[in-house]
Scaffold this active site. Structure first.
Site, PDB file in Angstrom:
ATOM      1  CB  CYS A   2     -59.773 -44.445  -9.656  1.00  0.00           C
ATOM      2  SG  CYS A   2     -58.126 -45.105  -9.792  1.00  0.00           S
ATOM      3  NE  ARG A  28     -58.304 -40.648 -13.967  1.00  0.00           N
ATOM      4  CZ  ARG A  28     -58.202 -41.156 -15.185  1.00  0.00           C
ATOM      5  NH1 ARG A  28     -58.277 -40.371 -16.234  1.00  0.00           N
ATOM      6  NH2 ARG A  28     -58.020 -42.442 -15.352  1.00  0.00           N
ATOM      7  CD1 TRP A  75     -65.828 -46.286 -11.536  1.00  0.00           C
ATOM      8  CD2 TRP A  75     -66.904 -44.555 -10.635  1.00  0.00           C
ATOM      9  NE1 TRP A  75     -67.111 -46.280 -12.017  1.00  0.00           N
ATOM     10  CE2 TRP A  75     -67.792 -45.245 -11.489  1.00  0.00           C
ATOM     11  CE3 TRP A  75     -67.368 -43.433  -9.951  1.00  0.00           C
ATOM     12  CZ2 TRP A  75     -69.107 -44.846 -11.671  1.00  0.00           C
ATOM     13  CZ3 TRP A  75     -68.682 -43.043 -10.148  1.00  0.00           C
ATOM     14  CH2 TRP A  75     -69.536 -43.737 -11.001  1.00  0.00           C
ATOM     15  CG  ASN A 101     -57.214 -46.225 -13.211  1.00  0.00           C
ATOM     16  OD1 ASN A 101     -56.845 -45.583 -14.176  1.00  0.00           O
ATOM     17  ND2 ASN A 101     -58.420 -46.712 -13.134  1.00  0.00           N
ATOM     18  N   GLY A 102     -57.841 -49.570 -12.361  1.00  0.00           N
ATOM     19  CA  GLY A 102     -58.051 -50.658 -13.312  1.00  0.00           C
ATOM     20  C   GLY A 102     -58.719 -51.844 -12.651  1.00  0.00           C
ATOM     21  CD  GLU A 482     -79.847 -42.689 -25.951  1.00  0.00           C
ATOM     22  OE1 GLU A 482     -80.941 -42.812 -25.389  1.00  0.00           O
ATOM     23  OE2 GLU A 482     -78.884 -42.092 -25.409  1.00  0.00           O
ATOM     24  CE  LYS A 486     -78.156 -38.637 -24.766  1.00  0.00           C
ATOM     25  NZ  LYS A 486     -78.356 -39.890 -24.119  1.00  0.00           N
ATOM     26  CD  GLU A 489     -80.847 -36.754 -22.453  1.00  0.00           C
ATOM     27  OE1 GLU A 489     -80.962 -37.172 -21.301  1.00  0.00           O
ATOM     28  OE2 GLU A 489     -80.031 -37.240 -23.261  1.00  0.00           O
ATOM     29  CG  HIS A 505    -100.025 -46.242 -38.871  1.00  0.00           C
ATOM     30  ND1 HIS A 505    -101.084 -46.715 -39.604  1.00  0.00           N
ATOM     31  CD2 HIS A 505     -99.015 -47.124 -39.084  1.00  0.00           C
ATOM     32  CE1 HIS A 505    -100.749 -47.843 -40.202  1.00  0.00           C
ATOM     33  NE2 HIS A 505     -99.488 -48.109 -39.908  1.00  0.00           N
ATOM     34  CE  LYS A 605     -74.259 -39.293 -15.866  1.00  0.00           C
ATOM     35  NZ  LYS A 605     -74.462 -39.375 -17.312  1.00  0.00           N
TER      36      LYS A 605
HETATM   37  N1  GLU Z   1     -60.485 -52.118  -9.042  1.00  0.00           N
HETATM   38  C1  GLU Z   1     -60.057 -51.202  -8.030  1.00  0.00           C
HETATM   39  C2  GLU Z   1     -61.085 -51.058  -6.921  1.00  0.00           C
HETATM   40  O1  GLU Z   1     -62.232 -51.401  -7.052  1.00  0.00           O
HETATM   41  C3  GLU Z   1     -59.677 -49.855  -8.599  1.00  0.00           C
HETATM   42  C4  GLU Z   1     -60.847 -49.137  -9.128  1.00  0.00           C
HETATM   43  C5  GLU Z   1     -60.479 -47.793  -9.690  1.00  0.00           C
HETATM   44  O2  GLU Z   1     -59.897 -47.761 -10.785  1.00  0.00           O
HETATM   45  O3  GLU Z   1     -60.843 -46.808  -9.018  1.00  0.00           O
HETATM   46  O4  GLU Z   1     -60.742 -50.589  -5.880  1.00  0.00           O
END
Ligand code: GLU
Length: 610
Positions: A2, A28, A75, A101-102, A482, A486, A489, A505, A605
């Site tokens: 994120c 992001r 995210w 973020n994480g 794959e 690629k 695509e 064959h 996408k």
């Molecule tokens: N783990 C956090 C969440 O789900 C942060 C996710 C992120 O990095 O956006 O809110």
């Protein structure tokens, strides 16, 4: 993944600046956004689900008061996108606001302890434990910086965080395994996940290292390093680097395209994915094991991941699955499936209509649905009985690369747990396989470092060819398919992926002198037979491009071009590494032909039509 930002503005309200910064970080993550500012001893927050511009239209971020604040574009990893789950998150008294973020892996244990201590939670996120832990830590120290330093050793997993206190004169940020950069400007001081956030304000940046914490005030930044017990050592601030990138370049991390960036991000994406809870895999394995029939359902690149899974489940778990292409799902096997069936659906977006359609149909017939997806809160997660999330972060390039890598890693991991249940693996053997799997991210780094230039050269040599075969045996059939997909695509080159043994064959009739054939040739038990297929093609004048082990001198000598890879700690997971040169080959073929690999024609996408 994120985008996070923290900013202290010398003059005027900071909220419009934060909003525009978030907009530049939206690549992001973009399922929800929020901003917190502090003024007159109070924290003000606006946040919601949706894209930043849409939210702004409805709630106007710019009216938030104060010259100090933090922002987040999310995210989701824990808890679906919603207003309550959007960041910033606060403590019980709204004195502390945090963006993160994480993934905090031990959040459930921490949350339980905090709940027992009387804390009240408002979201389902892992993040929310952080402000509550800081709230507690502030009972032992009055300084925010010290409180954060006390909390960080308790957090397992990955984080980049920015912390704002209601007092509103300082920010504290820190990182471990998630990116964070400081920006030092004339009119403000910033920290963010990535440089584009503050690029219009300053080009002077300092990249933070793991276990570093920075205390920001209007007067500047103070840098601290924490050892594993959280003991702080003050360090002199490093000299800032002057970044030369444009915003567009910075958003792509300096890479010319998102696709190339995402190919390079695969090691991180796999590492993050393999951090998933053991219990999720055990549960998945249990459900699969308890059903008489198991099918996989997927489309496109995800289908290739399920095809690889079919081989892994068979070889590692001694477990038979039937792979079904999603769009065929209801017409082929559905009538013979029901309550005795587990359906393992794989979709990066969670919105692929073909997959949803098949899953819905099978669910109606009483089948149990397990989903592997990269998107929290997506439609598949609402249909599925059990979900495991890959942790690739948002993938912007339309051609899937890092999401494929994380699907493979998830399915590989799952195969080991399943193997224990079927008796094909002892616990010790399972652990050895998992240890081997954990080495794959580093191997991908080595492959990219050592082979990217050679692959670029190979693309140059074959630029004028309009037909390719991609051949492999066993699990490498999935890799070959794959690779062919690629290059079709994004480079618009006709390519056929085929089982090498089957190529005689029919397809071999097309081979004439100079016809390029890519052999995916890891040193597994198919390798001996593959050599025969190479010889058959060579005898007809084909040009041979091998993706093989660096120790495979026989095949290297037989090939016109060899991309050689380091020995793998377990050959059973070979597609995770062997697909990487094929992704790069497709990428450089597209570039040399003048196509934009991020936005291939006629493709989307998430394919949301039947
Ligand atoms: N783990 C956090 C969440 O789900 C942060 C996710 C992120 O990095 O956006 O809110």
């Amino acid at each position: 993944m994120c985008g996070i930002i923290g900013a202290i503005h010398m003059k005027g309200n900071v909220a419009p600046l934060l909003r525009k910064s978030l907009k530049r970080l939206e690549y992001r993550g973009y399922d929800s956004s929020g901003i917190a500012t502090a003024a007159n001893g109070v924290i003000f927050i606006k946040k919601d689900k949706g894209k930043i511009d849409e939210i702004h239209q409805q709630i106007n971020f710019d009216t938030l008061p104060g010259s100090i604040g933090i922002g987040h574009t999310r995210w989701a990893t824990h808890g679906p996108p919603s207003k309550l789950n959007a960041h910033p998150h606060t403590d019980c008294y709204d004195r502390i606001a945090v963006v993160h973020n994480g993934i905090i892996e031990n959040y459930q244990e921490l949350r339980q302890i905090l709940l027992e201590g009387g804390h009240q939670f408002r979201s389902q996120t892992d993040t929310e434990v952080i402000p509550h832990l800081i709230e507690d830590a502030l009972n032992h120290t009055s300084r925010l910086e010290n409180a954060v330093a006390r909390v960080l050793p308790k957090l397992e997993g990955s984080y980049a965080i920015v912390v704002l206190e209601a007092k509103g004169n300082e920010l504290v940020c820190a990182r471990k395994e998630s990116p964070l950069v400081i920006g030092l400007g004339q009119r403000g001081i910033y920290c963010a996940s990535d440089v584009p956030a503050f690029l219009p304000m300053t080009r002077k940046t300092i990249v933070l290292e793991d276990n570093e914490l920075v205390h920001l005030t209007a007067n500047g930044a103070l840098l601290t390093r924490l050892d594993e017990n959280g003991s702080p050592t003050r360090l002199p601030l490093r000299i800032p680097t002057e970044v030369q990138w444009t915003i567009d370049m910075a958003q792509k991390g300096g890479y010319p395209h998102f696709m190339l960036k995402e190919i390079h991000e695969q090691p991180t994406a796999i590492r993050d994915t393999l951090r998933m809870k053991k219990s999720d895999f055990e549960n998945f394995a249990d459900v699969l094991h308890n059903h008489k029939k198991v099918i996989t359902v997927a489309a496109g690149t995800s289908y290739h991941a399920t095809l690889a899974a079919k081989y892994m489940f068979s070889q590692i778990s001694n477990f038979l699955v039937h792979d079904v292409i999603a769009s065929e799902g209801t017409d082929t096997v559905a009538s013979s499936l029901g309550e005795d069936t587990a359906v393992l659906a794989v979709t990066q977006s969670g919105e692929t209509v073909d997959t949803l359609h098949a899953v819905k149909h099978l669910k109606k017939q009483g089948s149990t649905v397990l989903a592997i997806t990269n998107t929290v809160g997506s439609s598949i997660t609402r249909m599925a009985d059990h979900v495991v999330y890959t942790q690739a972060g948002p993938e912007i390039g339309v051609a899937a690369t890092k999401t494929f890598a994380t699907q493979l890693a998830t399915l590989a991991s799952l195969s080991t747990y399943l193997g224990v249940l079927t008796g094909a693996q002892t616990i010790k053997e399972k652990n050895e396989l998992l240890a081997a799997l954990n080495q794959f991210p580093e191997l991908i780094e080595i492959i990219i470092r050592n082979q990217e230039n050679a692959i670029k050269d190979a693309s140059q040599e074959y630029i004028t060819r309009s037909n390719f075969f991609f051949l492999g045996r066993g699990i490498s059939t999935a890799t070959a398919l794959e690779g062919a997909l690629k290059i079709k695509e994004i480079a618009y080159v006709h390519a056929e992926g085929y089982p090498a043994g089957e190529s005689k064959h029919g397809p071999i009739a097309l081979v004439e002198p100079g016809f390029p054939i890519v052999f995916v040739a890891p040193n597994d038990k198919t390798r001996r037979h593959l050599e025969g297929n190479v010889m058959e093609m060579k005898a007809r004048g084909a040009q041979i491009i091998s993706i093989c082990s660096a120790q495979d001198t026989t095949l290297i000598n037989l090939s016109d071009h060899a991309i050689s890879l380091p020995p793998l700690p377990s050959i059973l997971f070979s597609p995770i590494c062997y697909v990487v040169p094929l992704q790069l080959l497709a990428y450089y073929a597209a570039i040399l032909r003048g196509h934009n690999p991020d936005q291939p024609r006629n493709l989307a996408k998430a394919v949301t039509v039947l």
